[in-house]
Design a protein around this motif. Structure first.
Motif, mmCIF file in Angstrom:
data_model
loop_
_atom_site.group_PDB
_atom_site.id
_atom_site.type_symbol
_atom_site.label_atom_id
_atom_site.label_comp_id
_atom_site.label_asym_id
_atom_site.label_seq_id
_atom_site.Cartn_x
_atom_site.Cartn_y
_atom_site.Cartn_z
ATOM 1 N N ARG A 43 0.837 -1.203 0.000
ATOM 2 C CA ARG A 43 0.000 0.000 0.000
ATOM 3 C C ARG A 43 0.876 1.260 0.000
ATOM 4 N N LYS A 44 1.985 1.201 0.700
ATOM 5 C CA LYS A 44 2.860 2.378 0.786
ATOM 6 C C LYS A 44 3.551 2.689 -0.542
ATOM 7 N N THR A 45 3.665 1.711 -1.414
ATOM 8 C CA THR A 45 4.200 2.001 -2.749
ATOM 9 C C THR A 45 3.249 2.922 -3.514
ATOM 10 N N LEU A 46 1.932 2.728 -3.306
ATOM 11 C CA LEU A 46 0.950 3.618 -3.929
ATOM 12 C C LEU A 46 0.984 5.001 -3.292
ATOM 13 N N ILE A 47 1.131 5.034 -1.963
ATOM 14 C CA ILE A 47 1.180 6.320 -1.262
ATOM 15 C C ILE A 47 2.416 7.109 -1.701
ATOM 16 N N LYS A 48 3.527 6.409 -1.931
ATOM 17 C CA LYS A 48 4.762 7.067 -2.394
ATOM 18 C C LYS A 48 4.517 7.777 -3.725
ATOM 19 N N LYS A 49 3.785 7.105 -4.631
ATOM 20 C CA LYS A 49 3.473 7.730 -5.924
ATOM 21 C C LYS A 49 2.582 8.954 -5.721
ATOM 22 N N TRP A 50 1.616 8.836 -4.797
ATOM 23 C CA TRP A 50 0.735 9.970 -4.518
ATOM 24 C C TRP A 50 1.538 11.135 -3.957
ATOM 25 N N LEU A 51 2.484 10.862 -3.061
ATOM 26 C CA LEU A 51 3.313 11.919 -2.486
ATOM 27 C C LEU A 51 4.121 12.642 -3.558
ATOM 28 N N LYS A 52 4.607 11.872 -4.503
ATOM 29 C CA LYS A 52 5.392 12.488 -5.583
ATOM 30 C C LYS A 52 4.523 13.441 -6.398
ATOM 31 N N GLN B 110 2.286 15.189 -5.207
ATOM 32 C CA GLN B 110 2.119 16.390 -4.373
ATOM 33 C C GLN B 110 3.450 17.120 -4.198
ATOM 34 N N ASP B 111 4.412 16.757 -5.037
ATOM 35 C CA ASP B 111 5.761 17.352 -4.976
ATOM 36 C C ASP B 111 6.491 17.022 -3.684
ATOM 37 N N ASP C 108 -17.631 19.897 4.674
ATOM 38 C CA ASP C 108 -17.079 21.236 4.928
ATOM 39 C C ASP C 108 -15.821 21.155 5.789
ATOM 40 N N ASN C 109 -15.857 20.295 6.808
ATOM 41 C CA ASN C 109 -14.708 20.185 7.706
ATOM 42 C C ASN C 109 -13.444 19.766 6.967
ATOM 43 N N LEU C 110 -13.579 18.804 6.054
ATOM 44 C CA LEU C 110 -12.412 18.340 5.297
ATOM 45 C C LEU C 110 -11.992 19.349 4.239
ATOM 46 N N LYS C 111 -12.985 19.926 3.574
ATOM 47 C CA LYS C 111 -12.692 20.902 2.511
ATOM 48 C C LYS C 111 -11.971 22.124 3.080
ATOM 49 N N ASN C 112 -12.429 22.616 4.228
ATOM 50 C CA ASN C 112 -11.835 23.810 4.830
ATOM 51 C C ASN C 112 -10.444 23.568 5.377
ATOM 52 N N ASN C 113 -10.078 22.300 5.545
ATOM 53 C CA ASN C 113 -8.779 21.989 6.147
ATOM 54 C C ASN C 113 -7.858 21.191 5.235
ATOM 55 N N LYS C 114 -8.134 21.235 3.950
ATOM 56 C CA LYS C 114 -7.309 20.500 2.992
ATOM 57 C C LYS C 114 -5.839 20.897 3.098
ATOM 58 N N ASN C 115 -5.559 22.194 3.119
ATOM 59 C CA ASN C 115 -4.166 22.649 3.158
ATOM 60 C C ASN C 115 -3.489 22.268 4.466
ATOM 61 N N ARG C 116 -4.247 22.287 5.568
ATOM 62 C CA ARG C 116 -3.668 21.898 6.857
ATOM 63 C C ARG C 116 -3.323 20.406 6.862
ATOM 64 N N ILE C 117 -4.166 19.610 6.212
ATOM 65 C CA ILE C 117 -3.884 18.169 6.133
ATOM 66 C C ILE C 117 -2.609 17.927 5.328
ATOM 67 N N LEU C 118 -2.500 18.609 4.185
ATOM 68 C CA LEU C 118 -1.297 18.467 3.355
ATOM 69 C C LEU C 118 -0.053 18.911 4.118
ATOM 70 N N GLU C 119 -0.190 19.972 4.877
ATOM 71 C CA GLU C 119 0.932 20.472 5.675
ATOM 72 C C GLU C 119 1.371 19.424 6.707
ATOM 73 N N GLN C 120 0.389 18.791 7.353
ATOM 74 C CA GLN C 120 0.718 17.789 8.366
ATOM 75 C C GLN C 120 1.281 16.510 7.744
ATOM 76 N N ILE C 121 0.854 16.199 6.514
ATOM 77 C CA ILE C 121 1.432 15.047 5.817
ATOM 78 C C ILE C 121 2.909 15.310 5.528
ATOM 79 N N PHE C 122 3.214 16.530 5.093
ATOM 80 C CA PHE C 122 4.602 16.910 4.837
ATOM 81 C C PHE C 122 5.427 16.816 6.123
#
Length: 614
Positions: free
Chosen positions: A28-37, A39-40, A586-600
């Motif tokens: 599964r993490k091989t797919l996540i690695k591609k997704w991360l790429k 997202q730069d 709404d909760n997820l949409k309003n916090n999309k950038n915060r989620i991406l930030e925390q993933i980074f």
């Protein structure tokens, strides 16, 4: 897809995850690695963070909220970042539907589930058919079987008879699912390590004890850690019953439970009046089949009428029903019928409205709970409710005999009567989630005698403990870096975090610090809180309450939303489903950038975790 190893028929005692889950996670993490790429975020496979999505309990509110959240994550292209998906109670109802079709992506599954949720319920006869089959196959038949059939057919509107272990052989296009329950006796005794029970496609067992069996063997008989008798694996219908059985704690009295069950299957005014609601069982003729007029069927009809009249018991209408009941039951009911025998028309006319309400409630409850004394005609061959009697009648009219499946589906068979005859006596017994204990007589230092001495365990709704699936995700062997906590709880939206922190302290597992001031915001929460892990081995938690100051105008609107969408609200209509979905989205949409930030940030912590280990 990979070919799984042969399943071992023994208990595994270890705090590590099993080899099959480890393989799934790596792939599964091989797919996540591609997704991360995309997202730069370019990183090595070993630096891909372990991200878990948690869905709390909350009945249909939680199921719909979880669905709306996943829809938005799909729309924002964030679903492919998830390694684990975990749920308790209502969230697991949603999960079981999402994973029912192995070939579909989560986003496509979401669309199909929305259509089902807004459509008609499953016909009652199908639910009863499943119950009858379960009763034939399972000596531990109990109230959880009923609750599973109801949850699946009435809330999720599908009877998914697939088994959880079937997901073990499927593709990795979806996050690894973890369903949670608790062991009732350990919960009552306050034994923390033995409370939490997790179920995955490969293994099921006690998260805190580190004791597991293959999921395909859960419910089979073990002794001394070795399989003695293989039994049929539970399906997703029963799994939903286990995970969603919040009333198993016994805080409701018999009257409340009986009224709820009766209402759910068509009696009482707490049931939807929608014409398309096929769960309402009307005792009317259908086609050429006539409704049986045996004594039990007639009594059930009378009790249904009484419950319908309970809120506004017109003296004339209700007396007709009571008089009919008195005639029908004379000689069939012992002391339980004394209230009927001692009432007459003149006295009934003099009773107050409140007195009539109390009388109706008490008589209805007593008749339902003593159904054995007036359902003897069930076994009478002259009764057309009975399958043998129906065959006999058809033979006399030169019609071909029905198959067993036709008999059980035949609309002339009063399903509601079967429920009264079979299910309501279980209310008196009050037994939930009975499963053979795979730790019976096992000799292991980490398994206490209080568990090893029991032949049976009782698995019930984890909402009674923490109401969010933190324990399986806090297992250090899963090495989770980021937890996205979706909270659909009733009342205090921080109680799950507080309870999880207490659990982590007791079991000495890492948990991020939470400021005391957060607890004071329970009546007016924000849409997202970040509790940051200060060291590489401590996960960061993003906590998102369903109703908050961002998707509601103010504290007063939050209060109104909570009061309207209660946990035991019986069946949301299409507009209510859409409303809850939009709030969650709404909760997820309003916090999309915060989620991406925390993933980074999680990628950075994963690298630090590796350097610390070295």
């Amino acid at each position: 897809m990979w070919k799984p190893k042969d399943t071992l028929k023994t208990v595994r005692l270890s705090q590590s995850i099993n080899d099959e889950e480890r393989t799934y996670v790596t792939m599964r993490k091989t797919l996540i690695k591609k997704w991360l790429k995309d997202q730069d975020i370019d990183c090595k496979l070993e630096d891909v963070p372990n991200i878990a999505l948690l869905g709390s309990g909350g009945g249909e509110r939680a199921a719909v909220g979880m669905l709306g959240s996943l829809c938005q994550l799909a729309q924002d292209d964030l679903l492919d970042s998830l390694l684990y998906m975990c749920g308790v109670s209502g969230s697991t109802w949603c999960m079981s539907s999402l994973y029912s079709n192995p070939a579909e992506s989560l986003s496509k599954s979401c669309v199909e589930i929305i259509k089902k949720l807004k459509g008609p319920t499953v016909d009652l006869s199908k639910a009863v058919e499943w119950l009858k089959l379960r009763k034939e196959q399972n000596q531990d038949f109990n109230l959880t079987d009923f609750w599973g059939a109801f949850t699946a057919s009435y809330f999720m509107k599908e009877m998914n008879t697939c088994c959880l272990s079937e997901d073990a052989h499927r593709k990795i296009i979806k996050p690894y699912p973890i369903y949670s329950a608790i062991e009732l006796d350990c919960h009552r005794q306050g034994y923390t390590k033995g409370v939490w029970f997790e179920m995955t496609p490969h293994e099921s067992g006690f998260s805190g004890l580190g004791a597991f069996v293959p999921t395909s063997c859960l419910g089979s008989q073990f002794e001394g850690g070795t399989l003695r008798e293989k039994r049929k694996e539970m399906d997703m219908v029963l799994l939903q019953g286990i995970c969603g059985s919040a009333i198993a704690d016994g805080q409701m009295n018999n009257a409340e439970v009986v009224k709820k069950i009766w209402g759910l299957f068509g009696g009482g005014k707490n049931v939807s009046n929608s014409g398309e609601d096929s769960m309402r069982l009307e005792f009317v003729s259908k086609g050429e089949v006539k409704v049986c007029n045996c004594l039990p069927s007639r009594v059930v009809r009378c009790v249904s009428e009484l419950i319908e009249y309970a809120e506004d018991p017109d003296a004339l209408k209700t007396w007709k029903v009571i008089a009919t009941l008195e005639q029908l039951l004379k000689g069939h009911v012992s002391s339980k019928g004394e209230m009927l025998w001692n009432m007459d028309a003149e006295r009934w006319q003099r009773t107050s409205l409140m007195e009539r309400k109390k009388f109706i409630e008490k008589v209805s409850l007593e008749l339902i709970l003593t159904s054995d004394s007036w359902t003897k005609d069930w076994e009478d061959q002259s009764c057309t409710c009975n399958a043998k009697g129906m065959e006999k009648t058809m033979e006399m009219t030169a019609k071909p005999a029905m198959s067993s499946s036709e008999r059980i589906r035949n609309p002339g068979v009063p399903d509601k009567l079967w429920i009264v005859h079979t299910i309501f006596p279980l209310v008196i017994k009050w037994e939930w989630g009975t499963v053979s204990n795979f730790l019976f007589k096992i000799q292991a230092t980490n398994v206490p005698s209080r568990i090893a001495s029991k032949e049976k365990i009782h698995l019930v709704d984890a909402g009674l403990k923490i109401n969010s699936p933190y324990p399986p995700i806090l297992r250090t062997s899963r090495k989770v870096d980021l937890i996205i906590s979706l909270d659909f709880s009733a009342g205090d939206p921080f109680q799950t975090v507080r309870s999880a922190k207490t659990y982590a302290l007791l079991l000495e597992v890492p948990f991020p610090p939470v400021k005391q001031s957060v607890w004071e915001e329970k009546d007016h929460p924000e849409d997202c809180y970040v509790f940051e892990g200060k060291s590489p081995e401590v996960p960061t938690i993003m906590h998102m309450p369903l109703f908050n100051l961002q998707n509601c105008q103010d504290e007063e609107e939050i209060k109104k939303e909570r009061e309207k969408y209660t946990t035991f609200h019986q069946h949301y209509d299409a507009s209510e489903i859409q409303h809850i979905m939009e709030k969650a989205k709404d909760n997820l949409k309003n916090n999309k950038n915060r989620i991406l930030e925390q993933i980074f940030m999680a990628v950075k912590r994963r690298k630090n975790r590796k350097s610390v280990a070295q």
